[in-house]
Design an enzyme around this catalytic site. Structure first.
Site, PDB file in Angstrom:
ATOM      1  N   ASP A 159       0.801  -1.142  -0.129  1.00 27.14           N
ATOM      2  CA  ASP A 159      -0.003  -0.083  -0.052  1.00 27.14           C
ATOM      3  C   ASP A 159       1.009   1.357   0.131  1.00 27.14           C
ATOM      4  OD1 ASP A 159      -2.126  -2.130   0.126  1.00 27.14           O
ATOM      5  OD2 ASP A 159      -2.667  -1.200   2.134  1.00 27.14           O
ATOM      6  N   LYS A 213      -6.564  -5.122  -3.171  1.00 28.90           N
ATOM      7  CA  LYS A 213      -7.234  -5.444  -2.103  1.00 28.90           C
ATOM      8  C   LYS A 213      -8.324  -4.683  -1.527  1.00 28.90           C
ATOM      9  CE  LYS A 213      -3.433  -4.554   1.325  1.00 28.90           C
ATOM     10  NZ  LYS A 213      -4.154  -3.805   2.213  1.00 28.90           N
ATOM     11  N   CYS A 235      -2.193  -2.261   7.889  1.00 32.03           N
ATOM     12  CA  CYS A 235      -2.246  -3.395   6.577  1.00 32.03           C
ATOM     13  C   CYS A 235      -0.870  -4.345   6.667  1.00 32.03           C
ATOM     14  CB  CYS A 235      -2.183  -2.476   5.415  1.00 32.03           C
ATOM     15  SG  CYS A 235      -4.032  -1.969   5.196  1.00 32.03           S
TER      16      CYS A 235
HETATM   17  C1  C5J Z   1      -3.085   0.739   5.337  1.00 34.24           C
HETATM   18  C2  C5J Z   1      -4.901   1.768   6.579  1.00 34.24           C
HETATM   19  N1  C5J Z   1      -2.410   0.594   4.342  1.00 34.24           N
HETATM   20  N2  C5J Z   1      -4.057   2.481   7.461  1.00 34.24           N
HETATM   21  N3  C5J Z   1      -4.357   1.449   5.426  1.00 34.24           N
HETATM   22  O1  C5J Z   1      -2.476   0.256   6.490  1.00 34.24           O
HETATM   23  O2  C5J Z   1      -5.896   2.149   6.535  1.00 34.24           O
END
Ligand code: C5J
Length: 221
Positions: free
Chosen positions: A24, A129, A162
């Protein structure tokens, strides 16, 4: 076989069965002026991962090893976003709302894509995802099984959300996971610190923790 000084002990891996997972690293989370910052978060806490991660990716690619990228996000009609997720967070700054870089966390929008510095190249896999974990509602399991991957070097953001969810999912599925402290980031320094401690606690309850230069040295030896 390469091995790396890690917490709680050495992490040994076979590069032929190891993938680098980059979670991400999206503009919505990392760019100044973007979604993450608009919620009051300090994006510099995430951006400090860019340089070490870029160096790791360069070394990893130079050795012909696989990189798998993920992006958190949803279909434009939000049909894959459960109300429990959609209705969370600051009103008017929720998933699907207009943001500085397009609709927030919506596939195809500028903000949903990976930052310029870490863009995938060639045939590197990109997993879209809908959840926090990279295994939930994706074909990551099948991709790893097909390519014989049994170990994951895990990087990306955010450490306690994540990254943690994915490492826990991976551990439950039998993958050995090494998380790189300098290549994962949290908006909250205390979460970063405790998030890393939680992984390696109790003899490595769901993984190992090390720094990226150790992995770069290990694959270059
Ligand atoms: C991730 C989030 N990628 N913090 N998303 O950690 O919402």
């Amino acid at each position: 076989m390469p091995s790396v000084d890690a917490q709680p002990g050495k992490f040994t891996f076979d590069p032929n069965t190891t993938a680098l997972l980059v979670i991400d690293m999206q503009r919505d989370f990392l760019m100044p002026g973007g979604f993450g910052e608009s919620l009051g978060n300090d994006v510099s806490q995430l951006r400090r991962t860019i340089k070490p991660l870029a160096a790791l990716m360069t070394a990893w690619r130079a050795n012909g090893l696989p990189i798998i990228h993920t992006r958190e996000g949803h279909k434009p009609d939000l049909s894959d976003c459960p109300p429990a997720k959609l209705n969370r967070g600051a009103p008017s700054q929720r998933i699907g709302d207009p943001g500085a870089f397009g609709r927030i966390l919506i596939q195809g929008e500028y903000g949903h894509d990976i930052i310029d510095e870490l863009q995938p190249i060639g045939d590197e896999v990109v997993i879209d995802k809908p959840g926090k974990g990279a295994f939930y509602a994706t074909d990551l399991s099948e991709i790893l099984e097909k390519s014989g991957v049994t170990s994951l070097i895990v990087t990306g953001v955010t450490t306690e959300v994540c990254v943690h969810t994915t490492v826990r999912e991976a551990n439950d599925r039998g993958y050995e996971c090494l998380v790189l402290a300098d290549c994962v980031g949290s908006y909250f320094p205390e979460f970063q610190q405790v998030g890393l401690k939680m992984i390696a606690a109790q003899g490595g309850i769901f993984g190992w923790v090390a720094e990226s230069p150790a992995v770069i040295s290990a694959i270059q030896e």
